[in-house]
Structures are given as structure tokens and as C-alpha cells.
Motif scaffolding. Structure first.
Motif, PDB file in Angstrom:
ATOM      1  N   SER A  18       4.197   7.449   0.031  1.00 39.81           N
ATOM      2  CA  SER A  18       5.241   6.678  -0.693  1.00 39.81           C
ATOM      3  C   SER A  18       4.759   5.177  -0.912  1.00 39.81           C
ATOM      4  O   SER A  18       4.330   4.313   0.016  1.00 39.81           O
ATOM      5  CB  SER A  18       6.627   6.644  -0.535  1.00 39.81           C
ATOM      6  OG  SER A  18       7.045   7.867  -0.366  1.00 39.81           O
ATOM      7  N   PRO A  19       4.652   4.602  -2.061  1.00 42.07           N
ATOM      8  CA  PRO A  19       4.225   3.136  -2.223  1.00 42.07           C
ATOM      9  C   PRO A  19       5.109   2.463  -1.367  1.00 42.07           C
ATOM     10  O   PRO A  19       6.070   2.645  -1.384  1.00 42.07           O
ATOM     11  CB  PRO A  19       4.467   3.030  -3.855  1.00 42.07           C
ATOM     12  CG  PRO A  19       4.139   4.211  -4.401  1.00 42.07           C
ATOM     13  CD  PRO A  19       4.738   5.274  -3.446  1.00 42.07           C
ATOM     14  N   GLN A  20       4.534   1.301  -0.652  1.00 43.99           N
ATOM     15  CA  GLN A  20       5.471   0.479   0.134  1.00 43.99           C
ATOM     16  C   GLN A  20       4.980  -1.047  -0.054  1.00 43.99           C
ATOM     17  O   GLN A  20       3.852  -1.223  -0.010  1.00 43.99           O
ATOM     18  CB  GLN A  20       5.254   0.932   1.531  1.00 43.99           C
ATOM     19  CG  GLN A  20       6.247  -0.042   2.623  1.00 43.99           C
ATOM     20  CD  GLN A  20       5.963   0.812   3.932  1.00 43.99           C
ATOM     21  OE1 GLN A  20       4.725   1.208   4.341  1.00 43.99           O
ATOM     22  NE2 GLN A  20       6.857   0.401   4.850  1.00 43.99           N
ATOM     23  N   ILE A  21       5.981  -1.784   0.035  1.00 40.83           N
ATOM     24  CA  ILE A  21       5.635  -3.454   0.078  1.00 40.83           C
ATOM     25  C   ILE A  21       6.393  -3.835   1.195  1.00 40.83           C
ATOM     26  O   ILE A  21       7.706  -3.551   1.401  1.00 40.83           O
ATOM     27  CB  ILE A  21       6.198  -4.013  -1.289  1.00 40.83           C
ATOM     28  CG1 ILE A  21       5.503  -3.554  -2.418  1.00 40.83           C
ATOM     29  CG2 ILE A  21       6.077  -5.703  -1.083  1.00 40.83           C
ATOM     30  CD1 ILE A  21       5.910  -3.990  -3.530  1.00 40.83           C
ATOM     31  N   GLY A  23       0.711  -1.207  -0.005  1.00 39.09           N
ATOM     32  CA  GLY A  23      -0.024   0.035  -0.122  1.00 39.09           C
ATOM     33  C   GLY A  23       0.773   1.326  -0.029  1.00 39.09           C
ATOM     34  O   GLY A  23       1.725   1.345  -0.639  1.00 39.09           O
ATOM     35  N   VAL A  24       0.550   1.938   0.751  1.00 37.55           N
ATOM     36  CA  VAL A  24       1.314   3.311   1.299  1.00 37.55           C
ATOM     37  C   VAL A  24       1.971   3.458   2.308  1.00 37.55           C
ATOM     38  O   VAL A  24       1.418   3.024   3.490  1.00 37.55           O
ATOM     39  CB  VAL A  24       0.865   4.564   0.787  1.00 37.55           C
ATOM     40  CG1 VAL A  24       0.295   4.488  -0.897  1.00 37.55           C
ATOM     41  CG2 VAL A  24      -0.789   4.855   1.541  1.00 37.55           C
ATOM     42  N   LEU A  31      10.257  -2.404   1.322  1.00 38.08           N
ATOM     43  CA  LEU A  31      10.540  -1.533   0.055  1.00 38.08           C
ATOM     44  C   LEU A  31       9.681  -0.306  -0.264  1.00 38.08           C
ATOM     45  O   LEU A  31       8.466  -0.429   0.067  1.00 38.08           O
ATOM     46  CB  LEU A  31      10.275  -2.600  -1.263  1.00 38.08           C
ATOM     47  CG  LEU A  31      11.153  -3.795  -1.182  1.00 38.08           C
ATOM     48  CD1 LEU A  31       9.955  -5.062  -1.363  1.00 38.08           C
ATOM     49  CD2 LEU A  31      12.165  -3.779  -2.154  1.00 38.08           C
ATOM     50  N   ARG A  32      10.121   0.743  -0.542  1.00 38.80           N
ATOM     51  CA  ARG A  32       9.615   2.039  -0.815  1.00 38.80           C
ATOM     52  C   ARG A  32      10.267   2.763  -1.993  1.00 38.80           C
ATOM     53  O   ARG A  32      10.991   2.862  -2.369  1.00 38.80           O
ATOM     54  CB  ARG A  32       9.695   2.986   0.490  1.00 38.80           C
ATOM     55  CG  ARG A  32       9.268   2.461   1.810  1.00 38.80           C
ATOM     56  CD  ARG A  32       9.588   3.257   2.876  1.00 38.80           C
ATOM     57  NE  ARG A  32       9.469   2.508   4.082  1.00 38.80           N
ATOM     58  CZ  ARG A  32       8.867   2.964   5.088  1.00 38.80           C
ATOM     59  NH1 ARG A  32       8.109   3.927   5.095  1.00 38.80           N
ATOM     60  NH2 ARG A  32       8.524   2.134   6.296  1.00 38.80           N
ATOM     61  N   LEU A  33       8.981   2.897  -2.828  1.00 39.64           N
ATOM     62  CA  LEU A  33       9.185   4.138  -3.893  1.00 39.64           C
ATOM     63  C   LEU A  33       9.137   5.778  -3.469  1.00 39.64           C
ATOM     64  O   LEU A  33       8.266   5.882  -2.952  1.00 39.64           O
ATOM     65  CB  LEU A  33       8.218   3.804  -5.051  1.00 39.64           C
ATOM     66  CG  LEU A  33       8.380   4.134  -6.386  1.00 39.64           C
ATOM     67  CD1 LEU A  33       7.597   3.567  -7.570  1.00 39.64           C
ATOM     68  CD2 LEU A  33       8.128   5.874  -6.475  1.00 39.64           C
ATOM     69  N   LEU A  34      10.346   6.226  -3.640  1.00 39.49           N
ATOM     70  CA  LEU A  34      10.306   7.611  -3.437  1.00 39.49           C
ATOM     71  C   LEU A  34      10.469   8.413  -4.830  1.00 39.49           C
ATOM     72  O   LEU A  34      11.341   8.267  -5.610  1.00 39.49           O
ATOM     73  CB  LEU A  34      11.608   7.879  -2.679  1.00 39.49           C
ATOM     74  CG  LEU A  34      11.542   7.090  -1.283  1.00 39.49           C
ATOM     75  CD1 LEU A  34      12.910   7.731  -0.463  1.00 39.49           C
ATOM     76  CD2 LEU A  34      10.608   7.461  -0.580  1.00 39.49           C
ATOM     77  N   ASP A  35       9.105   8.996  -4.899  1.00 37.30           N
ATOM     78  CA  ASP A  35       8.986   9.720  -6.348  1.00 37.30           C
ATOM     79  C   ASP A  35       9.425  10.878  -6.317  1.00 37.30           C
ATOM     80  O   ASP A  35       8.738  11.923  -5.522  1.00 37.30           O
ATOM     81  CB  ASP A  35       7.212   9.606  -6.565  1.00 37.30           C
ATOM     82  CG  ASP A  35       6.565   9.989  -7.987  1.00 37.30           C
ATOM     83  OD1 ASP A  35       7.330  10.725  -8.440  1.00 37.30           O
ATOM     84  OD2 ASP A  35       5.797   9.534  -8.220  1.00 37.30           O
ATOM     85  N   GLU A  36      10.196  11.441  -7.371  1.00 34.25           N
ATOM     86  CA  GLU A  36      10.726  12.760  -7.497  1.00 34.25           C
ATOM     87  C   GLU A  36       9.572  13.805  -7.683  1.00 34.25           C
ATOM     88  O   GLU A  36       9.758  14.922  -7.388  1.00 34.25           O
ATOM     89  CB  GLU A  36      11.737  12.725  -8.722  1.00 34.25           C
ATOM     90  CG  GLU A  36      11.338  12.398  -9.942  1.00 34.25           C
ATOM     91  CD  GLU A  36      12.260  12.490 -10.890  1.00 34.25           C
ATOM     92  OE1 GLU A  36      13.352  12.460 -10.830  1.00 34.25           O
ATOM     93  OE2 GLU A  36      11.804  11.924 -12.011  1.00 34.25           O
ATOM     94  N   ARG A  37       8.525  13.392  -8.215  1.00 35.68           N
ATOM     95  CA  ARG A  37       7.584  14.395  -8.440  1.00 35.68           C
ATOM     96  C   ARG A  37       6.994  14.725  -7.034  1.00 35.68           C
ATOM     97  O   ARG A  37       6.261  16.047  -6.969  1.00 35.68           O
ATOM     98  CB  ARG A  37       6.253  13.869  -9.216  1.00 35.68           C
ATOM     99  CG  ARG A  37       6.673  13.363 -10.647  1.00 35.68           C
ATOM    100  CD  ARG A  37       5.975  12.543 -11.474  1.00 35.68           C
ATOM    101  NE  ARG A  37       5.696  11.557 -10.892  1.00 35.68           N
ATOM    102  CZ  ARG A  37       5.049  10.314 -11.237  1.00 35.68           C
ATOM    103  NH1 ARG A  37       4.442  10.424 -12.321  1.00 35.68           N
ATOM    104  NH2 ARG A  37       4.752   9.084 -10.757  1.00 35.68           N
TER     105      ARG A  37
END
Length: 139
Positions: free
Chosen positions: A96-99, A88-89, A112-118
Motif C-alpha cells: 500500500s502507498p504510504q507517507i 513509498g509503499v 498515511l496509507r492508501l488501502l486500494d479496494e482493487r
């Protein structure tokens, strides 16, 4: 609780990280300081109970590729014996999206986390990864 050699556990955590990087199939720069140990919570320091942690990230990749890599992780981790316990987040302002997943025998966990430059301004997009071992007693 199992008694383990600290260096052996750190090496296993790093090998687990390498397998996760393979699932990600993401070509970018890898920031990797190597595995380290820290005391496990709920244990007195005299008990010598530790876990190995390996924080690292992959960056300098277009955000669309990072998003595809998170999709590959959602599909690929269960195929490789991992149970996804949260997808989820995270609780950050950026959501941030997280698994979060655990290995089949619960020897390892990964966050795992996606850190989005936007959402983070000038910082490049990246996937932040932390692999942890279960707690063990040092020799």
C-alpha cells in the motif's frame, strides 16, 4: 521532558488531524473514534510518560480520488511545515502507498496509507491516518 495535560494534548492531536484532512481535500465519510493516549515505549509505567494517538480514515471515495489526495498530501504537507520522512509503499502484501511525516518541531508525526479496494477485495478504498504526539509526562 515537558509536562502536559492529557486532554490538551489529545485536543492538539485532533486539531492536527483536522489540518491534515484539509490538505487531503477528500470528500467522503470520516471514521473517527477520537484521540487516545498510550504509554511511550522505553519508559517504566510509573514514570507516567504518554503520547496521544488519533487513528481515523476517510472512505467511500473512488480510488482515483483517493490517489489524487495522496498526491495532494505529498505536495501539501511540506508547504505546511511537515517533513516527509518516508514516501513509498508499506510492508504489507498489498504494498500500500504510504507517507510518513513529522511536523517541523517534531511535536507530531503522521502515518498515511492508501488501502486500494482493487487489492483488498470487497472493502472500499480509503486513506488510513494515524496522528501521534511526541512523548510527554502527564501532570
Amino acid at each position: 521532558m515537558e509536562v502536559r495535560d492529557i486532554d490538551a494534548v489529545k485536543a492538539e492531536v485532533e486539531q492536527t488531524s483536522s489540518r491534515i484532512l484539509e490538505i487531503m481535500a477528500l470528500k467522503g465519510k470520516v471514521d473517527d473514534a477520537g484521540a487516545m493516549t498510550s504509554p511511550c515505549a522505553n519508559y517504566d509505567s510509573s514514570e507516567k510518560v504518554y503520547r496521544a494517538r488519533h487513528p481515523w480514515s476517510v472512505y467511500q471515495v473512488p480510488v482515483a480520488e483517493v490517489e489524487k489526495s495522496m498526491d495532494r498530501l505529498r505536495a501539501g504537507l511540506p508547504e505546511k511545515g511537515w517533513a516527509i520522512v518516508m514516501a513509498g509503499v508499506d510492508g504489507s502484501v498489498a504494498k500500500s502507498p504510504q507517507i510518513v511525516a513529522e511536523s517541523k518541531g517534531k511535536e507530531f508525526a503522521v502515518d498515511l496509507r492508501l488501502l486500494d479496494e482493487r487489492k483488498y477485495g470487497d472493502d472500499p478504498s480509503l486513506i488510513e491516518v494515524t496522528v501521534e504526539s511526541s512523548c510527554y509526562r502527564s501532570e
